[in-house]
Motif scaffolding. Structure first.
Motif, PDB file in Angstrom:
ATOM      1  N   TYR A 102      26.335  28.632   0.518  1.00 41.56           N
ATOM      2  CA  TYR A 102      25.405  27.515   0.741  1.00 41.56           C
ATOM      3  C   TYR A 102      25.167  26.709  -0.528  1.00 41.56           C
ATOM      4  N   CYS A 103      25.744  27.151  -1.638  1.00 41.83           N
ATOM      5  CA  CYS A 103      25.417  26.534  -2.931  1.00 41.83           C
ATOM      6  C   CYS A 103      26.637  25.797  -3.494  1.00 41.83           C
ATOM      7  N   GLU A 140      17.110  26.187 -15.098  1.00 41.12           N
ATOM      8  CA  GLU A 140      17.967  26.556 -13.964  1.00 41.12           C
ATOM      9  C   GLU A 140      19.402  26.667 -14.455  1.00 41.12           C
ATOM     10  N   ALA A 141      20.130  27.639 -13.923  1.00 42.01           N
ATOM     11  CA  ALA A 141      21.541  27.760 -14.291  1.00 42.01           C
ATOM     12  C   ALA A 141      22.284  28.594 -13.261  1.00 42.01           C
ATOM     13  N   ASN A 176      14.784  30.365 -14.105  1.00 42.05           N
ATOM     14  CA  ASN A 176      15.365  30.805 -12.832  1.00 42.05           C
ATOM     15  C   ASN A 176      16.850  31.060 -13.060  1.00 42.05           C
ATOM     16  N   LEU A 198      13.282  34.218  -9.365  1.00 40.05           N
ATOM     17  CA  LEU A 198      14.557  34.536  -8.718  1.00 40.05           C
ATOM     18  C   LEU A 198      14.335  34.534  -7.212  1.00 40.05           C
ATOM     19  N   PHE A 199      15.077  33.681  -6.523  1.00 39.12           N
ATOM     20  CA  PHE A 199      14.929  33.648  -5.069  1.00 39.12           C
ATOM     21  C   PHE A 199      15.797  34.736  -4.456  1.00 39.12           C
ATOM     22  N   GLU A 201      16.935  34.512  -1.580  1.00 44.82           N
ATOM     23  CA  GLU A 201      17.813  33.743  -0.660  1.00 44.82           C
ATOM     24  C   GLU A 201      17.589  34.241   0.769  1.00 44.82           C
ATOM     25  N   LYS A 217      26.533  38.388  -7.635  1.00 47.49           N
ATOM     26  CA  LYS A 217      25.374  38.225  -6.743  1.00 47.49           C
ATOM     27  C   LYS A 217      25.590  38.917  -5.394  1.00 47.49           C
ATOM     28  N   LEU A 243      15.398  31.171   0.623  1.00 48.15           N
ATOM     29  CA  LEU A 243      15.934  29.851   0.940  1.00 48.15           C
ATOM     30  C   LEU A 243      15.896  29.722   2.467  1.00 48.15           C
ATOM     31  N   ARG A 278      13.840  24.866   1.165  1.00 46.05           N
ATOM     32  CA  ARG A 278      14.638  24.802   2.395  1.00 46.05           C
ATOM     33  C   ARG A 278      16.032  24.303   2.025  1.00 46.05           C
ATOM     34  N   LEU A 279      17.004  24.790   2.752  1.00 45.07           N
ATOM     35  CA  LEU A 279      18.396  24.437   2.494  1.00 45.07           C
ATOM     36  C   LEU A 279      18.600  22.924   2.588  1.00 45.07           C
ATOM     37  N   ARG A 280      19.394  22.358   1.651  1.00 48.94           N
ATOM     38  CA  ARG A 280      19.655  20.913   1.631  1.00 48.94           C
ATOM     39  C   ARG A 280      21.147  20.657   1.625  1.00 48.94           C
ATOM     40  N   ARG A 320      13.022  19.059  -3.086  1.00 46.15           N
ATOM     41  CA  ARG A 320      13.897  19.199  -1.915  1.00 46.15           C
ATOM     42  C   ARG A 320      13.212  18.583  -0.702  1.00 46.15           C
ATOM     43  N   GLN A 360      22.689  19.855  -7.992  1.00 43.81           N
ATOM     44  CA  GLN A 360      22.703  21.062  -7.166  1.00 43.81           C
ATOM     45  C   GLN A 360      22.462  20.774  -5.693  1.00 43.81           C
TER      46      GLN A 360
HETATM   47  N1  SAM Z   1      21.878  31.384 -10.502  1.00 45.88           N
HETATM   48  C1  SAM Z   1      20.558  31.712 -10.086  1.00 45.88           C
HETATM   49  C2  SAM Z   1      20.615  32.869  -9.101  1.00 45.88           C
HETATM   50  O1  SAM Z   1      21.633  33.460  -8.935  1.00 45.88           O
HETATM   51  O2  SAM Z   1      19.613  33.105  -8.464  1.00 45.88           O
HETATM   52  C3  SAM Z   1      19.847  30.625  -9.348  1.00 45.88           C
HETATM   53  C4  SAM Z   1      19.770  29.323  -9.896  1.00 45.88           C
HETATM   54  S1  SAM Z   1      19.932  28.125  -8.623  1.00 45.88           S
HETATM   55  C5  SAM Z   1      20.041  26.832  -9.786  1.00 45.88           C
HETATM   56  C6  SAM Z   1      18.325  28.010  -7.895  1.00 45.88           C
HETATM   57  C7  SAM Z   1      18.231  28.116  -6.404  1.00 45.88           C
HETATM   58  O3  SAM Z   1      18.742  26.971  -5.753  1.00 45.88           O
HETATM   59  C8  SAM Z   1      18.973  29.229  -5.714  1.00 45.88           C
HETATM   60  O4  SAM Z   1      18.331  30.450  -5.878  1.00 45.88           O
HETATM   61  C9  SAM Z   1      18.990  28.764  -4.269  1.00 45.88           C
HETATM   62  O5  SAM Z   1      17.909  29.290  -3.523  1.00 45.88           O
HETATM   63  C10 SAM Z   1      18.812  27.259  -4.375  1.00 45.88           C
HETATM   64  N2  SAM Z   1      19.914  26.538  -3.714  1.00 45.88           N
HETATM   65  C11 SAM Z   1      21.227  26.796  -3.781  1.00 45.88           C
HETATM   66  N3  SAM Z   1      21.902  25.970  -2.958  1.00 45.88           N
HETATM   67  C12 SAM Z   1      20.991  25.176  -2.351  1.00 45.88           C
HETATM   68  C13 SAM Z   1      21.061  24.128  -1.377  1.00 45.88           C
HETATM   69  N4  SAM Z   1      22.221  23.736  -0.856  1.00 45.88           N
HETATM   70  N5  SAM Z   1      19.918  23.552  -0.969  1.00 45.88           N
HETATM   71  C14 SAM Z   1      18.725  23.925  -1.481  1.00 45.88           C
HETATM   72  N6  SAM Z   1      18.596  24.895  -2.401  1.00 45.88           N
HETATM   73  C15 SAM Z   1      19.714  25.522  -2.833  1.00 45.88           C
END
Ligand code: SAM
Length: 469
Positions: A102-103, A140-141, A176, A198-199, A201, A217, A243, A278-280, A320, A360
């Motif tokens: 989803y990312c 964020e990374a 994060n 930390l989410f 997910e 992960k 998420l 929420r997912l985007r 978001r 992102q």
């Molecule tokens: N690398 C870190 C990890 O492994 O948890 C997370 C950093 S990431 C920049 C932050 C968050 O963005 C993720 O934990 C995820 O929940 C969210 N994210 C990822 N894809 C997304 C999407 N398509 N829409 C909304 N949020 C998203």
């Protein structure tokens, strides 16, 4: 077996317990007597268990839902007043070796532009953020142990805290980043981070394994037990979240509350914040291809039920979400919002050319920080740039006991007004400043203690003369 005290993910986020919870909630969703009793219990402001809160979430009786929304609004006011903490994300790197489906950072995505900020670039981004008025960042990374090393994060945090530009200073750096070791969490703590975020997910293990097919992960247990390691490493403020859209929201809701119950049981302090992303849509990601999206009404109900289940836990909403959606859930329990956010790596300094996009996800609320601040104040909220608790070491359980006793309003309200005044003096447009000055004038009268009010008034006068102490 379900065991809130166990340090094993499968015990404290126990699948059978969640399934039983959902069945119990289904059986009781029309049980007016039980729902009334739960609302009465929630009014005591000591929270609800995951089972109890799940019944309220499942309830479809309009009048009872109205009561739930009203109670959430009241609890929000009682615990947080009308203050809303402001922050911005800072994307350091989108290099990632995971395969999250989803990312857009997933390692198979070859068209997203990969970037990692150098220390000089971080400096420029931070100055741009300071010039907007931000004092609090969330770093964020993606996860890339070769490029995004712990040394890189530690150096970046040091750089960020060292940058002083005009009246700007970042006073709280939250982070994060991917789950890591106890030793690394200890290093992050020593570097002075605020909250480790930390989410999860999704708490549904089977879905989790499918949604994270490759990379570090993929290890569900390591990810789910990360907050335990963070706390063992001395980090007392942790931020959890799911998420929404990846799996069934009622499952996630129960899992989220079980996670909070576990941290409270095992460490005496629950999560500092809960995020509700929420997912985007994003580069290479079609959010509509995921079946579990939730509508705005359900989203509002989730926020309200989290608010009454864990009254003393902050709740975060990002860009978001649209202005309209943010407006609705602010009333129901959100205590922190981002503003003026860019989700691209380096996006605060320069807009990216179309063929070099690194962001992102699509930001829905694209307003500037000034516009977000004005919008909040027009609704009588006090945008707060305060980080006093953190500077004075009131984190973790000390923060929680302050919050639980209702004392937080006495110190937070004056601090919020003073930091807002500084923001208005340094960064606001004339229109925003005019609205803000009126709001401060009105809100100063709400400082209960006469002596304290006199001190605040004197400080506000000094800030207005650009005399900072
Ligand atoms: N690398 C870190 C990890 O492994 O948890 C997370 C950093 S990431 C920049 C932050 C968050 O963005 C993720 O934990 C995820 O929940 C969210 N994210 C990822 N894809 C997304 C999407 N398509 N829409 C909304 N949020 C998203």
């Amino acid at each position: 077996m379900y065991d809130v005290n166990s340090k094993h993910a499968d015990d404290f986020i126990n699948h059978e317990e969640i399934e039983e919870t959902l069945a119990y909630a289904d059986e009781n969703k029309d049980n007016v007597e039980l729902i009334d009793a739960l609302i009465e219990k929630a009014k005591k402001r000591k929270g609800l268990t995951h089972r109890e809160a799940s019944v309220l979430l499942a309830c479809q009786i309009p009048e009872k839902n109205e009561e739930i929304f009203k109670l959430a609004e009241q609890i929000k006011k009682d615990f947080y007043g009308n203050r809303i903490v402001m922050f911005a994300p800072l994307y350091l790197s989108n290099y990632c070796i995971n395969g999250c489906t989803y990312c857009p950072y997933h390692s198979k995505n070859k068209h997203i532009a990969r970037k990692q900020l150098s220390q000089d670039e971080i400096r420029r981004e931070v100055i741009a953020l300071q010039d907007m008025g931000h004092k609090r960042l969330a770093l964020e990374a993606g996860e890339d142990p070769v490029r995004n090393t712990m040394d890189y994060y530690l150096e970046s945090i040091k750089t960020i805290y060292s940058i002083k530009h005009k009246n700007g200073a970042i006073r709280r750096v939250n982070i994060n980043i991917a789950a890591t070791t106890v030793d690394n969490y200890r290093l992050l703590k020593e570097a002075g981070i605020g909250t480790y975020i930390l989410f999860q997910e999704t708490y549904h293990k089977e879905s989790y394994l499918q949604l994270h097919p490759t990379g570090p992960k993929h290890d569900y247990d390591y990810h789910t037990e990360a907050m335990d390691r963070a706390m063992e490493g001395g980090i007392d403020d942790v931020g959890v979240g799911v998420l929404f859209g990846l799996d069934k929201y009622r499952y996630e809701f129960a899992g989220l509350l079980m996670h909070a119950e576990h941290l409270e049981a095992a460490f005496g302090v629950g999560p500092h914040t809960i995020s509700v992303p929420r997912l985007r849509h994003a580069d290479d990601i079609d959010a509509d291809a995921f079946d579990n999206g939730i509508d705005d009404d359900t989203f509002a109900k989730i926020v309200a039920c989290i608010r009454i289940a864990v009254p003393y836990t902050g709740m975060i909403i990002s860009t978001r979400e649209s202005q309209k959606c943010r407006e609705r859930v602010l009333h129901l329990g959100i205590s922190q919002v981002s503003g003026g956010s860019r989700t691209s790596v380096g996006g605060y300094c320069e807009p990216e050319p179309d063929d070099e996009k690194s962001e992102q996800f699509d930001v829905s609320d694209k307003r500037t920080l000034d516009e977000v601040v004005r919008w909040l104040m027009e609704m009588d909220y006090i945008p707060s740039f305060c980080t006093a608790c953190y500077r004075e070491g009131r984190t973790g359980d000390r923060f929680m006991s302050l919050c639980k006793s209702g004392q937080i309003q006495n110190c937070c309200h004056p601090n919020a007004l003073m930091t807002l005044k500084e923001y208005l003096m340094d960064y606001a447009s004339p229109e925003t400043k005019a609205i803000g000055d009126k709001l401060i004038e009105k809100e100063v009268l709400n400082v209960p203690n006469e002596k304290a009010r006199a001190v605040v008034e004197e400080n506000l006068r000094l800030i207005a003369q650009d005399n900072r102490r």
